[in-house]
Design a protein around this motif. Structure first.
Motif, PDB file in Angstrom:
ATOM      1  N   UNK A 143      41.033  25.213  23.287  1.00 15.16           N
ATOM      2  CA  UNK A 143      39.726  25.171  23.950  1.00 15.16           C
ATOM      3  C   UNK A 143      38.930  23.939  23.560  1.00 15.16           C
ATOM      4  N   UNK A 144      39.248  23.334  22.418  1.00 16.52           N
ATOM      5  CA  UNK A 144      38.503  22.159  21.971  1.00 16.52           C
ATOM      6  C   UNK A 144      38.716  20.957  22.889  1.00 16.52           C
ATOM      7  N   UNK A 145      39.653  21.060  23.828  1.00 14.46           N
ATOM      8  CA  UNK A 145      39.909  19.979  24.774  1.00 14.46           C
ATOM      9  C   UNK A 145      38.868  19.912  25.890  1.00 14.46           C
ATOM     10  N   UNK A 146      37.849  20.777  25.855  1.00 12.13           N
ATOM     11  CA  UNK A 146      36.899  20.791  26.972  1.00 12.13           C
ATOM     12  C   UNK A 146      36.217  19.441  27.161  1.00 12.13           C
ATOM     13  N   UNK A 147      35.944  18.717  26.066  1.00  9.48           N
ATOM     14  CA  UNK A 147      35.317  17.408  26.198  1.00  9.48           C
ATOM     15  C   UNK A 147      36.235  16.414  26.885  1.00  9.48           C
ATOM     16  N   UNK A 148      37.511  16.476  26.537  1.00 13.29           N
ATOM     17  CA  UNK A 148      38.481  15.594  27.163  1.00 13.29           C
ATOM     18  C   UNK A 148      38.605  15.915  28.648  1.00 13.29           C
ATOM     19  N   UNK A 149      38.609  17.209  28.991  1.00 14.70           N
ATOM     20  CA  UNK A 149      38.698  17.614  30.396  1.00 14.70           C
ATOM     21  C   UNK A 149      37.513  17.066  31.188  1.00 14.70           C
ATOM     22  N   UNK A 150      36.324  17.104  30.597  1.00 20.31           N
ATOM     23  CA  UNK A 150      35.141  16.593  31.285  1.00 20.31           C
ATOM     24  C   UNK A 150      35.282  15.114  31.599  1.00 20.31           C
ATOM     25  N   UNK A 151      35.788  14.350  30.632  1.00 18.75           N
ATOM     26  CA  UNK A 151      35.962  12.912  30.839  1.00 18.75           C
ATOM     27  C   UNK A 151      36.952  12.644  31.964  1.00 18.75           C
ATOM     28  N   UNK A 152      38.078  13.366  31.960  1.00 13.28           N
ATOM     29  CA  UNK A 152      39.094  13.153  32.991  1.00 13.28           C
ATOM     30  C   UNK A 152      38.575  13.565  34.365  1.00 13.28           C
ATOM     31  N   UNK A 153      37.844  14.683  34.442  1.00  9.15           N
ATOM     32  CA  UNK A 153      37.278  15.116  35.717  1.00  9.15           C
ATOM     33  C   UNK A 153      36.242  14.124  36.233  1.00  9.15           C
ATOM     34  N   UNK A 154      35.472  13.554  35.318  1.00  6.30           N
ATOM     35  CA  UNK A 154      34.499  12.541  35.733  1.00  6.30           C
ATOM     36  C   UNK A 154      35.211  11.321  36.311  1.00  6.30           C
ATOM     37  N   UNK A 155      36.355  10.960  35.712  1.00  5.02           N
ATOM     38  CA  UNK A 155      37.140   9.844  36.257  1.00  5.02           C
ATOM     39  C   UNK A 155      37.716  10.196  37.630  1.00  5.02           C
ATOM     40  N   UNK A 156      38.177  11.453  37.777  1.00  4.54           N
ATOM     41  CA  UNK A 156      38.844  11.853  39.007  1.00  4.54           C
ATOM     42  C   UNK A 156      37.862  12.103  40.155  1.00  4.54           C
ATOM     43  N   UNK A 157      36.755  12.773  39.847  1.00  6.81           N
ATOM     44  CA  UNK A 157      35.830  13.195  40.896  1.00  6.81           C
ATOM     45  C   UNK A 157      34.651  12.251  41.085  1.00  6.81           C
ATOM     46  N   UNK A 158      34.155  11.704  39.978  1.00  5.99           N
ATOM     47  CA  UNK A 158      32.983  10.834  40.054  1.00  5.99           C
ATOM     48  C   UNK A 158      33.355   9.354  40.004  1.00  5.99           C
ATOM     49  N   UNK A 159      34.641   9.085  39.917  1.00  6.12           N
ATOM     50  CA  UNK A 159      35.135   7.707  39.894  1.00  6.12           C
ATOM     51  C   UNK A 159      34.593   6.900  38.721  1.00  6.12           C
ATOM     52  N   UNK A 160      34.349   7.575  37.587  1.00  2.03           N
ATOM     53  CA  UNK A 160      33.931   6.851  36.396  1.00  2.03           C
ATOM     54  C   UNK A 160      35.160   6.202  35.754  1.00  2.03           C
ATOM     55  N   UNK A 161      34.981   5.025  35.217  1.00  2.99           N
ATOM     56  CA  UNK A 161      36.108   4.252  34.701  1.00  2.99           C
ATOM     57  C   UNK A 161      36.611   4.800  33.381  1.00  2.99           C
ATOM     58  N   UNK A 162      37.910   4.642  33.145  1.00  5.74           N
ATOM     59  CA  UNK A 162      38.541   4.934  31.869  1.00  5.74           C
ATOM     60  C   UNK A 162      39.423   3.752  31.506  1.00  5.74           C
ATOM     61  N   UNK A 163      39.263   3.260  30.275  1.00  9.14           N
ATOM     62  CA  UNK A 163      40.049   2.102  29.864  1.00  9.14           C
ATOM     63  C   UNK A 163      41.379   2.537  29.255  1.00  9.14           C
ATOM     64  N   UNK A 164      42.195   1.544  28.928  1.00  5.41           N
ATOM     65  CA  UNK A 164      43.539   1.833  28.430  1.00  5.41           C
ATOM     66  C   UNK A 164      43.505   2.624  27.127  1.00  5.41           C
ATOM     67  N   UNK A 165      42.590   2.269  26.237  1.00  2.87           N
ATOM     68  CA  UNK A 165      42.505   2.969  24.947  1.00  2.87           C
ATOM     69  C   UNK A 165      42.174   4.447  25.155  1.00  2.87           C
ATOM     70  N   UNK A 166      41.326   4.752  26.135  1.00  3.71           N
ATOM     71  CA  UNK A 166      41.000   6.149  26.404  1.00  3.71           C
ATOM     72  C   UNK A 166      42.213   6.911  26.926  1.00  3.71           C
ATOM     73  N   UNK A 167      42.997   6.290  27.804  1.00  9.25           N
ATOM     74  CA  UNK A 167      44.197   6.962  28.315  1.00  9.25           C
ATOM     75  C   UNK A 167      45.209   7.185  27.207  1.00  9.25           C
TER      76      UNK A 167
END
Length: 280
Positions: free
Chosen positions: A241-265
């Motif tokens: 369940x502690x992955x909820x923060x990571x899920x939020x970041x990925x969803x923001x990238x997928x749905x809101x088109x927020x950028x994610x850099x290589x280090x984040x991936x």
């Protein structure tokens, strides 16, 4: 393995919930929003609990543990909101994401076998979640204060204790009755805080549907983690369940088109590697 899957499902629900927070945080106060979210979730849980709950299996120790879990969950959630309001994400997120270390420590104290590999996997998960925030290219401009760090640490401790008490409650009683007691205790704590702060008011109509959706997601997520108390290795659900923060970041990238850099991936891949190890 089943406990871990429940934790991952809870992370998805909480991740969507936190994405919704983006749309309501600027339109209403923290306590009114939290009260609406918790109350709508309680209606959902109560409907299931009174229809399908085994109330005869509910014991007094289970009720006390459920009430304790709900009270701590309310305080931990408030601490989470306060921490992000005061400090930058790169300071707060690693502190919040580190609560699985506490969950694994409590499991060890309860006699569960915990090896060096488990500790390493948890460290990888917590570190990966923190790196997602640290490597962010966005700067929210919030000052990194000791107060924010204190709130973040309080939230992490609170979530670990919430899940431990809730899972212990399900082992002492029925799952659905435990969930409704947990939810009611959380509402009472939040209502008390709202009365002390004199902010008892309803949010605007335009955000009520979204808050109700957040309430359903929050109720489902907490229910999944607490239900895992009936399964082997329930601490793995807390870790997942502690992955909820990571899920939020990925969803923001997928749905809101927020950028994610290589280090984040790379951090995402490392985090899922730690989760995969726990699954085996």
């Amino acid at each position: 393995m089943h406990s871990l899957l429940l934790g991952l499902a809870a992370a998805l629900a909480w991740g969507i919930h936190d994405l919704c927070v983006r749309f309501v945080s600027q339109r209403t106060g923290i306590l009114p929003a939290m009260l609406t979210v918790f109350a709508s979730g309680a209606i959902l849980v109560a409907t299931a609990a009174f229809a399908f709950g085994d109330w005869q299996a509910m014991t007094l120790p289970a009720a006390w543990l459920a009430g304790l879990s709900g009270a701590i969950f309310a305080l931990a959630s408030y601490a989470l909101y306060r921490a992000f309001a005061l400090g930058p994400v790169k300071l707060v997120a690693p502190l919040i994401g580190a609560y699985p270390v506490l969950s694994l420590g409590m499991a060890m104290l309860q006699g569960q076998p915990v090896g060096p590999g488990h500790w390493l996997a948890v460290a990888v998960v917590a570190g990966g979640i923190g790196c997602i925030a640290v490597f962010s290219t966005q700067d929210d401009g919030s000052p990194a204060t000791l107060q924010a760090a204190a709130w973040g640490l309080a939230g992490a401790i609170g979530f670990a204790l919430t899940f431990a008490a809730g899972q212990a409650a399900t082992q002492a009683g029925a799952e659905l009755p435990v969930l409704i007691v947990t939810r009611l205790a959380a509402i009472l704590i939040l209502l008390g805080l709202a009365l002390l702060a004199r902010v008892v008011q309803l949010p605007g109509r335009e955000v009520l549907p979204l808050l109700c959706l957040m309430g359903a997601l929050d109720a489902v997520a907490l229910g999944l983690v607490i239900y895992s108390g009936t399964l082997p290795r329930p601490e793995f659900a807390s870790i997942g369940a502690s992955l909820f923060g990571l899920v939020t970041v990925v969803l923001a990238w997928l749905l809101l088109r927020e950028s994610m850099n290589r280090a984040q991936w790379i951090s995402v891949a490392v985090t899922f590697g730690g989760i995969a190890y726990l699954g085996f």
